[in-house]
Design an enzyme around this catalytic site. Structure first.
Site, PDB file in Angstrom:
ATOM      1  N   CYS A  67       0.834  -1.201   0.000  1.00 18.00           N
ATOM      2  CA  CYS A  67       0.000   0.000   0.000  1.00 18.00           C
ATOM      3  C   CYS A  67       0.875   1.259   0.000  1.00 18.00           C
ATOM      4  CB  CYS A  67      -0.972  -0.031   1.178  1.00 18.00           C
ATOM      5  SG  CYS A  67      -2.424   1.025   0.953  1.00 18.00           S
ATOM      6  N   HIS A  91      -3.540  -5.685   1.471  1.00 22.57           N
ATOM      7  CA  HIS A  91      -3.209  -5.949   2.876  1.00 22.57           C
ATOM      8  C   HIS A  91      -3.719  -7.323   3.282  1.00 22.57           C
ATOM      9  CE1 HIS A  91      -1.809  -1.971   4.163  1.00 22.57           C
ATOM     10  NE2 HIS A  91      -2.809  -1.421   3.497  1.00 22.57           N
TER      11      HIS A  91
END
Length: 492
Positions: A336, A433
């Site tokens: 991310c 994630h």
């Protein structure tokens, strides 16, 4: 103040200070209630954390409430944490209401307007207690911060509006637990102190009977009912970390994974399954310390403020250390915000993270990120292209990343690809994630780094630890007496 009129069983666990272990106690009580055959749900009116979970109803809540939901045997939903504050700077935070971003506000401005969030908070709470036998509510910080009582929605303000009893928990590990609890009684208003029906002492080390007299002193000064002295739970580190302060190095096996601690590190649950692996040593690098030269993998985690954390990364000299690591043939993974940092540029034309800017990235992936105001939230199932292993995780980000290294994407998400990789495959990034929670993928990835991996069922380990936590509380608290308080109310 607005009142919630529906009557159902609920109990609020508040702390005499921050980090007294409220989140873990509520998780353990949730599992203990589940073992009793109760339909139980967690609730936290207001949380402050950059460690968020994506819910099944397409919102985001604090990860502690997601763990508590798991302890209840439930999927997390936005009503379990209707107000989430995600700090973006030392002065301000993003305000998430019932799972969706509403504003970015300075702390002073939020303090003046937070009372306006009480109606949606009560709305979420009423939905939960209409659907479940028991709702276990977690406070935030401490009710003893009476300077924050006006307009409060997190502690006594909520308990009064929802008309529910409170149990107050002290932390003996930090010392002064008698002063914590008796002092709270002293500074609270009469109405607030009368709402507290019980107290407990958490994180005791040694023989709990040595504090029996201390419990009596607290009871004598407050009139509250002592429900237990809870010893330190040694397996706490096996549960997903809630707070950034809980992120810690975990010595273990020969494979060394190095993680620079970013100022605004976010969604660091990516680290929990790695820390649980016996073959892995997890090394969290604090500011001012160089990235060690013997790392097998440098993992750059998510960030709530990617551009600011990129500047912080460079200020530590970590960019130089990373370059040397890559030159030696070392592996790098950015997730991310870390993925965005690894690219050539980050363009924030709309000033999403501050003033509009176009900044140079670390330059190890040939991609460019353009920040966009729309946040992408999704629970995601993917496939690891190298082996076909299933991967489950979640996406929670602003920004779109593209460029030549996206042609070497290493995940498939339905018909689209995800991630990027350098030509030699040593530097990778992605937006997914939670991917290390997938056992097959984690084992494959660690084996690619040279680790000798024994099969580990991470999910079962979390479930077993929640069961052990519930039993720990059953042993050291009068759980039946505590849960019985949930049937009491304070008037109409």
């Amino acid at each position: 103040m607005a009142k919630s009129h529906m009557q159902a069983n609920a109990l609020m666990i508040q702390g005499a200070g921050s980090n007294v272990g409220k989140s873990m106690l509520v998780a353990g009580l949730c599992r203990a209630a589940l073992h009793r055959g109760l339909r139980v749900a967690p609730f936290k009116p207001q949380n402050m954390s950059n460690n968020a979970a994506v819910t099944v109803d397409s919102g985001e809540i604090g990860r502690a409430q997601a763990l508590q939901a798991r302890a209840c045997g439930l999927d997390p939903v936005v009503d379990m944490n209707p107000v989430l504050l995600k700090p973006e700077s030392d002065l301000g935070a993003q305000v998430i209401v019932q799972g969706k971003r509403k504003a970015t506000m300075k702390a002073r401005d939020y303090g003046k307007t937070k009372h306006k969030l009480l109606p949606p908070v009560l709305q979420s709470f009423d939905r939960l207690r209409a659907a479940y036998d028991l709702v276990l509510v977690e406070g935030a910080g401490s009710p003893a911060e009476v300077n924050l009582r006006a307009g409060d929605i997190a502690n006594m303000g909520f308990a009064e509006a929802a008309n529910i009893p409170v149990a107050l928990i002290g932390d003996i590990d930090r010392g002064g637990v008698i002063a914590q609890l008796v002092g709270s009684h002293t500074v609270l208003s009469e109405n607030d102190r009368n709402r507290i029906k019980a107290f407990g002492v958490n994180k005791f080390r040694g023989d709990p009977t040595l504090f029996t007299a201390g419990m009596q002193v607290i009871a004598d000064h407050t009139g509250w009912d002592g429900v237990g002295i809870i010893p330190w739970f040694d397996r706490a580190h096996l549960l997903p970390a809630e707070d950034v302060m809980d992120v810690a190095s975990r010595p273990g096996g020969a494979l060394k994974i190095v993680v620079p601690r970013l100022n605004r590190i976010a969604n660091f649950d990516d680290l929990d399954p790695l820390a649980a692996e016996p073959c892995v040593s997890l090394d969290i690098i604090e500011a001012g310390r160089a990235l060690p030269g013997d790392a097998d993998l440098i993992l750059i985690p998510g960030s709530k403020s990617t551009i600011a954390d990129l500047a912080h990364f460079r200020a530590q000299g970590w960019d130089v250390d990373l370059h040397a690591h890559i030159r030696r043939g070392g592996r790098v993974l950015g997730i991310c915000g870390g993925y965005q940092m690894l690219g050539q540029r980050i363009v924030d034309a709309d000033g999403i993270e501050g003033a509009p800017c176009d900044v140079a990235g670390l330059g190890h992936l040939d991609v460019v990120t353009n920040m966009k105001p729309q946040k992408h939230l999704a629970l995601t199932k993917a496939t690891y292209r190298a082996t076909g292993a299933d991967v489950e995780g979640y996406e929670i980000h602003i920004g779109e990343t593209d460029g030549p290294d996206r042609d070497r994407a290493w995940l498939d998400i339905g018909a689209r690809t995800e991630g990027a990789a350098s030509a030699d495959g040593h530097v990778r990034g992605c937006y997914l994630h939670g991917l290390f929670g997938s056992d097959e993928f984690r084992a494959t990835y660690l084996a690619e780094l040279g680790a000798k991996v024994d099969p580990l069922d991470y999910s079962k380990g979390v479930e077993d630890t929640l069961d052990a936590l519930a039993q720990h509380l059953e042993t050291h608290m009068d759980v039946d007496r505590l849960l019985a308080l949930a049937s009491t109310t304070e008037g109409p």
